[in-house]
Design an enzyme around this catalytic site. Structure first.
Site, mmCIF file in Angstrom:
data_model
loop_
_atom_site.group_PDB
_atom_site.id
_atom_site.type_symbol
_atom_site.label_atom_id
_atom_site.label_comp_id
_atom_site.label_asym_id
_atom_site.label_seq_id
_atom_site.Cartn_x
_atom_site.Cartn_y
_atom_site.Cartn_z
ATOM 1 N N PRO A 145 39.307 -45.446 2.856
ATOM 2 C CA PRO A 145 38.680 -46.201 4.235
ATOM 3 C C PRO A 145 37.217 -45.774 3.550
ATOM 4 O O PRO A 145 36.544 -44.680 3.209
ATOM 5 C CB PRO A 145 38.604 -44.758 4.747
ATOM 6 C CG PRO A 145 38.678 -43.182 4.334
ATOM 7 C CD PRO A 145 40.051 -44.079 3.002
ATOM 8 N N MET A 146 35.864 -46.945 4.479
ATOM 9 C CA MET A 146 34.916 -46.959 4.216
ATOM 10 C C MET A 146 33.920 -47.794 5.414
ATOM 11 O O MET A 146 34.194 -48.674 5.552
ATOM 12 C CB MET A 146 34.254 -48.157 2.467
ATOM 13 C CG MET A 146 34.910 -47.607 1.353
ATOM 14 S SD MET A 146 34.954 -48.409 -0.102
ATOM 15 C CE MET A 146 36.123 -49.562 0.153
ATOM 16 N N GLU A 190 36.212 -45.721 9.184
ATOM 17 C CA GLU A 190 36.303 -44.134 10.105
ATOM 18 C C GLU A 190 36.224 -43.938 11.448
ATOM 19 O O GLU A 190 34.263 -44.752 11.396
ATOM 20 C CB GLU A 190 35.592 -42.949 9.550
ATOM 21 C CG GLU A 190 35.839 -41.602 10.726
ATOM 22 C CD GLU A 190 34.748 -39.888 10.457
ATOM 23 O OE1 GLU A 190 34.795 -39.118 11.053
ATOM 24 O OE2 GLU A 190 34.132 -40.159 9.256
ATOM 25 N N GLN A 194 41.780 -44.262 10.468
ATOM 26 C CA GLN A 194 41.333 -42.579 10.306
ATOM 27 C C GLN A 194 40.036 -42.648 11.240
ATOM 28 O O GLN A 194 39.044 -43.310 11.483
ATOM 29 C CB GLN A 194 40.476 -43.219 8.143
ATOM 30 C CG GLN A 194 40.078 -41.903 8.928
ATOM 31 C CD GLN A 194 39.012 -41.570 7.212
ATOM 32 O OE1 GLN A 194 37.938 -41.550 7.121
ATOM 33 N NE2 GLN A 194 40.137 -40.909 6.583
ATOM 34 N N CYS A 237 35.098 -35.309 4.705
ATOM 35 C CA CYS A 237 33.703 -35.440 4.377
ATOM 36 C C CYS A 237 32.701 -34.474 5.477
ATOM 37 O O CYS A 237 33.614 -33.965 6.111
ATOM 38 C CB CYS A 237 33.044 -36.759 5.313
ATOM 39 S SG CYS A 237 33.944 -38.136 4.786
ATOM 40 N N ASN A 284 41.581 -39.491 -6.164
ATOM 41 C CA ASN A 284 40.309 -40.858 -6.239
ATOM 42 C C ASN A 284 39.656 -40.368 -6.485
ATOM 43 O O ASN A 284 39.405 -39.686 -6.808
ATOM 44 C CB ASN A 284 40.673 -41.545 -4.356
ATOM 45 C CG ASN A 284 38.758 -40.037 -3.683
ATOM 46 O OD1 ASN A 284 39.392 -39.265 -3.974
ATOM 47 N ND2 ASN A 284 37.553 -40.726 -3.867
ATOM 48 N N GLY A 285 38.339 -41.176 -7.278
ATOM 49 C CA GLY A 285 37.417 -41.139 -7.691
ATOM 50 C C GLY A 285 37.499 -41.787 -9.058
ATOM 51 O O GLY A 285 38.294 -41.883 -10.189
ATOM 52 N N ALA A 296 38.166 -46.744 -3.732
ATOM 53 C CA ALA A 296 36.490 -47.105 -2.984
ATOM 54 C C ALA A 296 35.708 -48.036 -3.247
ATOM 55 O O ALA A 296 35.803 -49.003 -3.394
ATOM 56 C CB ALA A 296 36.196 -45.394 -2.234
#
Length: 291
Positions: free
Chosen positions: A38-39, A63, A108, A137, A175-176, A199
């Site tokens: 999600p971005m 989101e 989201q 977050c 992720n990352g 992302a």
């Protein structure tokens, strides 16, 4: 004229009824998946479909806060073939989806209230594959519209993900620092995670999902612009996503970046990226279908 979309490609309580219907739906399998993260301002319909075209198995939308969705009404957009959630009293589309992505799109939600969350879920659960509550977050970051691009540029701690995956029996999504297709395999092997989410790597070049290798930066930008035209994306969202693509590979102060800033419509983007004929085809098709 040919459709341009062909080119893109147990009680009586209502909450209990929702639970019964939901239980009959296919369980989402989060194992061995490549997932678009999600971005905010990036994960709108055109970008989600672009990532899916390149191989993303699951695509998260940006989101959206529950309060925002509760101000919306659900509308079928026959012209586009989409389902739109539009803010009441306006023409502002808060969330847009389509049948092409129903089997993989995740909505989201940002929420701190179970009743509001359930109400929003009831609004759209038939239109998406799954609904996700954002618990990743900090509240201030989430509610202020923070972006993945705002995160500190520290290396991802894959070893910490491995510890979590080892301790849990449910699927863990890592992720990352996933910037190449080969990184999907590397992070899975290093962490033991069930699936991988990306992302920034996708935002900068959505073809990171392609097993055949990355497409050129220029090609990906043009494909994104075509999808923005096809799905009538909000120009502010289109420009923001292009900005994120440009600043990673170039400089937004260069001529291309300044030209994007000046664009006020998808027609302007079409001219900038040499997609005038495609824009003409789409607009003529829409004109014919509304006669």
């Amino acid at each position: 004229m040919a459709n341009p979309r062909a080119r893109a490609v147990v009680s009586c309580h209502p909450h209990s009824e929702l639970a019964r219907r939901s239980s009959r739906r296919m369980e989402v399998d989060y194992r061995n998946k490549h997932i678009l993260a999600p971005m905010v301002r990036v994960g709108t319909l055109p970008f989600r479909l672009l990532a899916a075209d390149y191989g993303a198995d699951i695509t998260y939308g940006e989101e959206i806060i529950d309060h925002k969705m509760l101000k919306c009404v659900r509308r079928e957009n026959d012209l586009l073939g989409t389902t739109d959630f539009v803010e009441k009293g306006t023409n502002d589309v808060v969330f847009r989806t389509c049948p092409e992505e129903k089997s993989r799109v995740v909505f989201q939600m940002g929420t701190s209230n179970a009743v509001r969350a359930l109400t929003v879920a009831q609004m759209l659960h038939e239109d998406v594959m799954a609904i996700d509550i954002n618990m990743g977050c900090p509240r201030s970051f989430s509610l202020s519209g923070g972006m993945v691009a705002d995160r500190p540029r520290y290396p991802a701690q894959w070893s910490e993900i491995a510890a979590v995956a080892d301790a849990l029996s449910i699927p863990v999504i890592a992720n990352g620092d996933v910037f190449e297709y080969e990184d999907f395999g590397r992070i899975k092997q290093a962490t033991g995670a069930a699936s991988v989410m990306v992302a920034r790597g996708a935002m900068w070049n959505a073809s990171v999902f392609s097993a055949a290798g990355k497409s050129s930066w220029e090609q990906v930008k043009r494909e994104y612009v075509r999808k923005c035209i096809l799905w009538d994306n909000d120009i502010k969202s289109s420009k923001h996503t292009l900005k994120e693509m440009i600043v990673h590979h170039s400089c937004f102060e260069f001529p291309e970046g300044r030209a994007v800033i000046k664009c006020s419509s998808n027609a302007d983007l079409a001219r900038l990226y040499g997609e005038e004929e495609y824009y003409k085809t789409v607009t003529e098709y829409r004109r014919e279908t509304t006669r």
